[in-house]
Design a protein around this motif. Structure first.
Motif, PDB file in Angstrom:
ATOM      1  N   ARG A 242       0.818  -1.212   0.000  1.00 34.14           N
ATOM      2  CA  ARG A 242       0.000   0.000   0.000  1.00 34.14           C
ATOM      3  C   ARG A 242       0.850   1.259   0.000  1.00 34.14           C
ATOM      4  NH1 ARG A 242      -5.702  -0.709   1.797  1.00 34.14           N
ATOM      5  NH2 ARG A 242      -5.854  -2.944   2.095  1.00 34.14           N
ATOM      6  N   THR A 243       0.307   2.285  -0.618  1.00 34.96           N
ATOM      7  CA  THR A 243       0.934   3.605  -0.556  1.00 34.96           C
ATOM      8  C   THR A 243       0.592   4.219   0.796  1.00 34.96           C
ATOM      9  OG1 THR A 243      -1.016   4.733  -1.352  1.00 34.96           O
ATOM     10  CG2 THR A 243       0.514   3.931  -3.027  1.00 34.96           C
ATOM     11  N   ILE A 244       1.221   5.326   1.119  1.00 32.05           N
ATOM     12  CA  ILE A 244       0.913   5.976   2.398  1.00 32.05           C
ATOM     13  C   ILE A 244      -0.528   6.504   2.394  1.00 32.05           C
ATOM     14  CG2 ILE A 244       1.796   8.297   1.821  1.00 32.05           C
ATOM     15  CD1 ILE A 244       2.949   8.122   4.860  1.00 32.05           C
ATOM     16  N   CYS A 245      -1.094   6.735   1.189  1.00 40.36           N
ATOM     17  CA  CYS A 245      -2.488   7.199   1.132  1.00 40.36           C
ATOM     18  C   CYS A 245      -3.449   6.014   0.977  1.00 40.36           C
ATOM     19  CB  CYS A 245      -2.669   8.229   0.031  1.00 40.36           C
ATOM     20  SG  CYS A 245      -2.193   7.627  -1.583  1.00 40.36           S
ATOM     21  N   ASP A 246      -2.964   4.818   1.323  1.00 42.21           N
ATOM     22  CA  ASP A 246      -3.795   3.614   1.450  1.00 42.21           C
ATOM     23  C   ASP A 246      -4.274   3.030   0.127  1.00 42.21           C
ATOM     24  OD1 ASP A 246      -4.785   1.851   3.573  1.00 42.21           O
ATOM     25  OD2 ASP A 246      -6.764   2.322   2.781  1.00 42.21           O
ATOM     26  N   ARG A 247      -3.576   3.316  -0.961  1.00 44.23           N
ATOM     27  CA  ARG A 247      -3.964   2.685  -2.222  1.00 44.23           C
ATOM     28  C   ARG A 247      -3.219   1.371  -2.382  1.00 44.23           C
ATOM     29  NH1 ARG A 247      -4.950   8.014  -3.124  1.00 44.23           N
ATOM     30  NH2 ARG A 247      -6.917   8.401  -4.181  1.00 44.23           N
ATOM     31  N   ILE A 248      -3.952   0.358  -2.858  1.00 46.56           N
ATOM     32  CA  ILE A 248      -3.362  -0.966  -3.025  1.00 46.56           C
ATOM     33  C   ILE A 248      -2.571  -1.001  -4.330  1.00 46.56           C
ATOM     34  CG2 ILE A 248      -3.914  -3.422  -3.341  1.00 46.56           C
ATOM     35  CD1 ILE A 248      -6.493  -2.807  -1.682  1.00 46.56           C
ATOM     36  N   VAL A 249      -1.366  -1.548  -4.275  1.00 47.68           N
ATOM     37  CA  VAL A 249      -0.505  -1.616  -5.463  1.00 47.68           C
ATOM     38  C   VAL A 249      -0.062  -3.067  -5.673  1.00 47.68           C
ATOM     39  CG1 VAL A 249       1.597  -0.722  -6.546  1.00 47.68           C
ATOM     40  CG2 VAL A 249       0.346   0.707  -4.917  1.00 47.68           C
ATOM     41  N   HIS A 250      -0.084  -3.524  -6.939  1.00 49.71           N
ATOM     42  CA  HIS A 250       0.418  -4.862  -7.282  1.00 49.71           C
ATOM     43  C   HIS A 250       1.562  -4.737  -8.280  1.00 49.71           C
ATOM     44  CE1 HIS A 250      -3.182  -6.579  -5.487  1.00 49.71           C
ATOM     45  NE2 HIS A 250      -3.939  -5.823  -6.263  1.00 49.71           N
ATOM     46  N   TRP A 251       2.518  -5.626  -8.185  1.00 50.32           N
ATOM     47  CA  TRP A 251       3.632  -5.677  -9.144  1.00 50.32           C
ATOM     48  C   TRP A 251       4.303  -7.044  -9.031  1.00 50.32           C
ATOM     49  CZ3 TRP A 251       3.700  -3.938  -4.317  1.00 50.32           C
ATOM     50  CH2 TRP A 251       4.746  -4.323  -3.491  1.00 50.32           C
ATOM     51  N   ALA A 252       5.119  -7.373 -10.032  1.00 51.65           N
ATOM     52  CA  ALA A 252       5.860  -8.632  -9.971  1.00 51.65           C
ATOM     53  C   ALA A 252       7.157  -8.350  -9.231  1.00 51.65           C
ATOM     54  CB  ALA A 252       6.148  -9.135 -11.380  1.00 51.65           C
ATOM     55  N   GLY A 253       7.358  -9.023  -8.105  1.00 55.98           N
ATOM     56  CA  GLY A 253       8.530  -8.698  -7.290  1.00 55.98           C
ATOM     57  C   GLY A 253       9.123  -9.909  -6.617  1.00 55.98           C
ATOM     58  N   ASN A 254      10.057  -9.615  -5.760  1.00 59.49           N
ATOM     59  CA  ASN A 254      10.791 -10.661  -5.080  1.00 59.49           C
ATOM     60  C   ASN A 254      10.321 -10.738  -3.625  1.00 59.49           C
ATOM     61  OD1 ASN A 254      12.976 -12.027  -3.660  1.00 59.49           O
ATOM     62  ND2 ASN A 254      14.006 -11.878  -5.648  1.00 59.49           N
ATOM     63  N   MET A 255      10.113 -11.941  -3.152  1.00 66.84           N
ATOM     64  CA  MET A 255       9.627 -12.115  -1.781  1.00 66.84           C
ATOM     65  C   MET A 255      10.554 -11.457  -0.753  1.00 66.84           C
ATOM     66  SD  MET A 255       6.704 -13.490  -1.395  1.00 66.84           S
ATOM     67  CE  MET A 255       6.606 -14.283   0.205  1.00 66.84           C
ATOM     68  N   ARG A 256      11.810 -11.283  -1.136  1.00 70.71           N
ATOM     69  CA  ARG A 256      12.746 -10.630  -0.198  1.00 70.71           C
ATOM     70  C   ARG A 256      12.356  -9.174   0.063  1.00 70.71           C
ATOM     71  NH1 ARG A 256      16.774 -13.331  -3.171  1.00 70.71           N
ATOM     72  NH2 ARG A 256      17.116 -11.436  -4.369  1.00 70.71           N
ATOM     73  N   GLN A 257      11.477  -8.622  -0.822  1.00 69.33           N
ATOM     74  CA  GLN A 257      11.089  -7.219  -0.664  1.00 69.33           C
ATOM     75  C   GLN A 257      10.011  -7.040   0.427  1.00 69.33           C
ATOM     76  OE1 GLN A 257       9.825  -6.856  -4.699  1.00 69.33           O
ATOM     77  NE2 GLN A 257      11.785  -6.045  -5.430  1.00 69.33           N
ATOM     78  N   VAL A 258       9.450  -8.136   0.899  1.00 71.93           N
ATOM     79  CA  VAL A 258       8.358  -8.036   1.877  1.00 71.93           C
ATOM     80  C   VAL A 258       8.836  -7.291   3.128  1.00 71.93           C
ATOM     81  CG1 VAL A 258       6.837  -9.365   3.394  1.00 71.93           C
ATOM     82  CG2 VAL A 258       7.174 -10.089   1.034  1.00 71.93           C
ATOM     83  N   GLY A 259       8.054  -6.293   3.529  1.00 66.77           N
ATOM     84  CA  GLY A 259       8.408  -5.507   4.714  1.00 66.77           C
ATOM     85  C   GLY A 259       9.193  -4.245   4.375  1.00 66.77           C
ATOM     86  N   GLU A 260       9.613  -4.122   3.108  1.00 63.88           N
ATOM     87  CA  GLU A 260      10.388  -2.936   2.728  1.00 63.88           C
ATOM     88  C   GLU A 260       9.490  -1.831   2.187  1.00 63.88           C
ATOM     89  OE1 GLU A 260      13.387  -3.770  -0.176  1.00 63.88           O
ATOM     90  OE2 GLU A 260      14.238  -5.393   1.046  1.00 63.88           O
ATOM     91  N   LEU A 261      10.035  -0.625   2.182  1.00 61.64           N
ATOM     92  CA  LEU A 261       9.381   0.480   1.474  1.00 61.64           C
ATOM     93  C   LEU A 261      10.044   0.559   0.106  1.00 61.64           C
ATOM     94  CD1 LEU A 261       9.300   3.033   4.391  1.00 61.64           C
ATOM     95  CD2 LEU A 261       7.285   2.215   3.178  1.00 61.64           C
ATOM     96  N   LEU A 262       9.226   0.477  -0.940  1.00 60.15           N
ATOM     97  CA  LEU A 262       9.777   0.296  -2.280  1.00 60.15           C
ATOM     98  C   LEU A 262       9.164   1.294  -3.265  1.00 60.15           C
ATOM     99  CD1 LEU A 262      11.664  -2.147  -2.890  1.00 60.15           C
ATOM    100  CD2 LEU A 262       9.686  -3.236  -3.953  1.00 60.15           C
ATOM    101  N   PRO A 263       9.968   1.864  -4.166  1.00 64.42           N
ATOM    102  CA  PRO A 263       9.376   2.743  -5.193  1.00 64.42           C
ATOM    103  C   PRO A 263       8.789   1.913  -6.337  1.00 64.42           C
ATOM    104  CG  PRO A 263      11.786   2.719  -5.376  1.00 64.42           C
ATOM    105  CD  PRO A 263      11.438   1.786  -4.261  1.00 64.42           C
ATOM    106  N   ILE A 264       7.531   2.143  -6.620  1.00 65.15           N
ATOM    107  CA  ILE A 264       6.870   1.413  -7.704  1.00 65.15           C
ATOM    108  C   ILE A 264       6.347   2.426  -8.724  1.00 65.15           C
ATOM    109  CG2 ILE A 264       4.987  -0.185  -8.320  1.00 65.15           C
ATOM    110  CD1 ILE A 264       6.903  -1.607  -6.513  1.00 65.15           C
ATOM    111  N   ARG A 265       6.668   2.149  -9.992  1.00 64.55           N
ATOM    112  CA  ARG A 265       6.194   3.035 -11.065  1.00 64.55           C
ATOM    113  C   ARG A 265       4.883   2.467 -11.600  1.00 64.55           C
ATOM    114  NH1 ARG A 265       7.990   6.904 -14.330  1.00 64.55           N
ATOM    115  NH2 ARG A 265       7.302   6.779 -16.497  1.00 64.55           N
ATOM    116  N   ILE A 266       3.853   3.293 -11.608  1.00 65.29           N
ATOM    117  CA  ILE A 266       2.514   2.806 -11.952  1.00 65.29           C
ATOM    118  C   ILE A 266       2.322   2.762 -13.467  1.00 65.29           C
ATOM    119  CG2 ILE A 266       0.025   3.193 -11.645  1.00 65.29           C
ATOM    120  CD1 ILE A 266       1.695   2.341  -9.091  1.00 65.29           C
TER     121      ILE A 266
END
Ligand code: SAH
Ligand code: SF4
Ligand code: F3S
Length: 485
Positions: free
Chosen positions: A431-455
């Motif tokens: 989720r973004t800080i404004c509570d929007r749900i975001v999906h992308w193809a990623g690596n499980m190691r990213q879980v728990g991180e803050l990540l930049p995602i390009r929409i």
């Protein structure tokens, strides 16, 4: 022949939770208290020594489902009478002893203010004590202080493994509700409104952060009405946010649910000035008709609500506001419903939760007004309002196309689970800080991180994107909103 003695550690608990975030938090605490007694969780009721249903009474449908699910346990109980079956939560408080009449093999009925008694009650049940009940006092069941005490919770006991994710935690700052909206059962099931002590809350926030919580969501039925008086010092939500904000390890602070009348300028300015505070504000409007709002006893008019929206838009850059609505409330005319549609169009919420009115015995609404809108008409109004809201959500989300947002990575998306995706690379969600749900193809190691995602694509319900590799393009909040939508 006596039964073989089982080691404490082999005991299994199955727990099912419905309802709001309060219930999710309550289940976390109950699991923590039972782990101390040697219980481990199981996903299979057949394997469980104790089965607990954490229930909700806010609409009839939720209760019917709970009773159906309870009836389904009959064979398991017949096969193993030692299995302890408990009903906890709001339905336990509301229906009390009548649960034993409807489902005679239930062993425990425990209201949300008495959950600390569950370990002891399970032990007694194992020793053969049947049909035990622990509920809080009714709203008129004693002196105010006595009633309040009977609804207090045991919040500091926590279990990180029971959280939606290990780095997102709920923190209750307020118990109960005194607003008495005429449709609502919550003031009866959760008791009088009481703010928890700020010192306790801050202490708990520190513990949660030390356990790895990056995002804390403060909970209260009307969280922004939070007030705690100690001598001549009054603490409000804005003060609490100021105190929680510096805690190391915390990245995001949210709070739900807000009451429109208490969305003060001071609170909004605090949210604006503290970078970790989410600009996501859930402020249920319930209806766009003054007549209906009056009969709901919501305590504000649509003019008040619009004024609040103006205040939010004036003070907070890029606010993200969501709402709840009840359609088909007693006597709601087509014109009154249309006013709700108009309010949604004018406020352009991020999203709305829309409910069909469900009459709740024990509320003023049930006593005063006839539930006179036919089921099909409630359903039709629900769909119509949802259609309007979804179109707005879609248009709103379009602004994010091509932008980079910062996402707290939660884990594999439902899609990934459905497709049985395994391994490191999956469809992830966050989720973004404004509570929007975001999906992308990623690596499980990213879980728990803050990540930049390009929409790269959007729907009414979520944003789709890919990991942005040039880190300098990421903004903590979405500040580069494109104006062309
Ligand atoms: N404390 C929160 C809401 C708690 S209940 C608040 O005041 O905003 C969550 C939502 O359920 C409410 O906002 C309302 O929209 C809905 N709700 C409550 N009682 C209901 C009822 N009897 N029938 C249908 N929806 C109901
Ligand atoms: Fe229910 Fe109203 Fe209290 Fe919310 S504010 S919990 S809707 S009585
Ligand atoms: Fe339901 Fe109780 Fe929450 S009635 S919505 S679980 S406070």
């Amino acid at each position: 022949m006596s039964e073989p003695i089982r080691s404490e550690a082999t005991k299994k608990l199955y727990i099912e939770t419905v309802g709001c975030q309060m219930n999710v938090l309550d289940s976390e605490m109950v699991v923590a208290s039972l782990r101390k007694k040697g219980y481990d969780l199981t996903q299979d009721p057949a394997q469980a020594d104790a089965i607990l249903f954490n229930t909700c009474s806010v609409r009839e449908h939720a209760e019917e489902k709970a009773y159906n699910n309870l009836h389904h346990l009959k064979q398991l109980k017949l096969a193993n009478p030692n299995k302890v079956i408990g009903v906890m939560g709001c339905m336990a408080q509301k229906d009390q002893n009548s649960i034993f009449q409807r489902v005679p093999f239930v062993d425990l009925v425990v209201g949300p203010g008495q959950l600390h008694r569950i370990p002891e009650m399970i032990e007694l049940a194992e020793q053969g004590e049947k049909q035990q009940i622990a509920v809080s006092l009714d709203r008129k069941g004693g002196a105010v202080d006595e009633i309040k005490r009977s609804h207090e919770t045991f919040d500091p006991l926590r279990d990180p493994e029971m959280r939606p994710t290990p780095f997102q935690a709920y923190l209750r700052i307020q118990i109960g509700c005194d607003k008495f909206c005429t449709y609502c059962i919550v003031p009866m099931t959760r008791g009088p409104e009481q703010g928890r002590s700020p010192d306790q809350i801050v202490e708990e926030a520190k513990i949660l952060a030390a356990q790895g919580a990056k995002e804390i969501t403060l909970l209260g039925q009307t969280v922004n009405s939070y007030k705690y008086v100690e001598g001549d010092r009054t603490t409000r939500l804005a003060d609490l946010l100021q105190r929680i904000h510096p805690i190391e390890g915390l990245e995001r602070i949210k709070f739900v649910t807000n009451y429109p009348k208490d969305m003060t300028r001071e609170l909004l300015e605090t949210v604006r000035d503290l970078p970790k505070c989410s600009p996501y504000l859930h402020v249920p409007a319930q209806s766009g008709s003054d007549n209906i709002l009056k009969r709901m006893k919501r305590g504000y008019t649509t003019a008040d609500y619009y004024e609040m929206m103006d205040r939010i838009n004036e003070i907070i850059p890029n606010p993200s506001v969501s709402s709840d609505f009840i359609v088909g409330f007693c006597g709601e005319t087509i014109d009154e419903f249309q006013m709700t549609v108009d309010l949604v169009k004018r406020c352009r919420f991020k999203n709305s939760f829309i409910f069909q009115y469900s009459v709740r015995p024990g509320t003023k609404g049930a006593e005063l007004y006839a539930d006179d809108i036919p089921q099909e008409e409630k359903h039709r109004r629900n769909l119509e309002l949802l259609g309007v809201q979804n179109q707005i959500s879609l248009e709103d989300n379009m602004r994010f196309l091509g932008e980079t947002v910062e996402v707290l990575v939660e884990g594999p998306s439902k899609w990934s689970v459905r497709k049985n995706e395994t391994g490191d690379l999956r469809q992830l969600t966050g989720r973004t800080i404004c509570d929007r749900i975001v999906h992308w193809a990623g690596n499980m190691r990213q879980v728990g991180e803050l990540l930049p995602i390009r929409i790269t694509d959007v729907s009414a319900f979520s944003l789709l994107g890919e990991v942005e590799t040039t880190e300098s393009q990421c903004e903590p909040d979405l500040v580069q909103l494109s104006t062309s939508t």
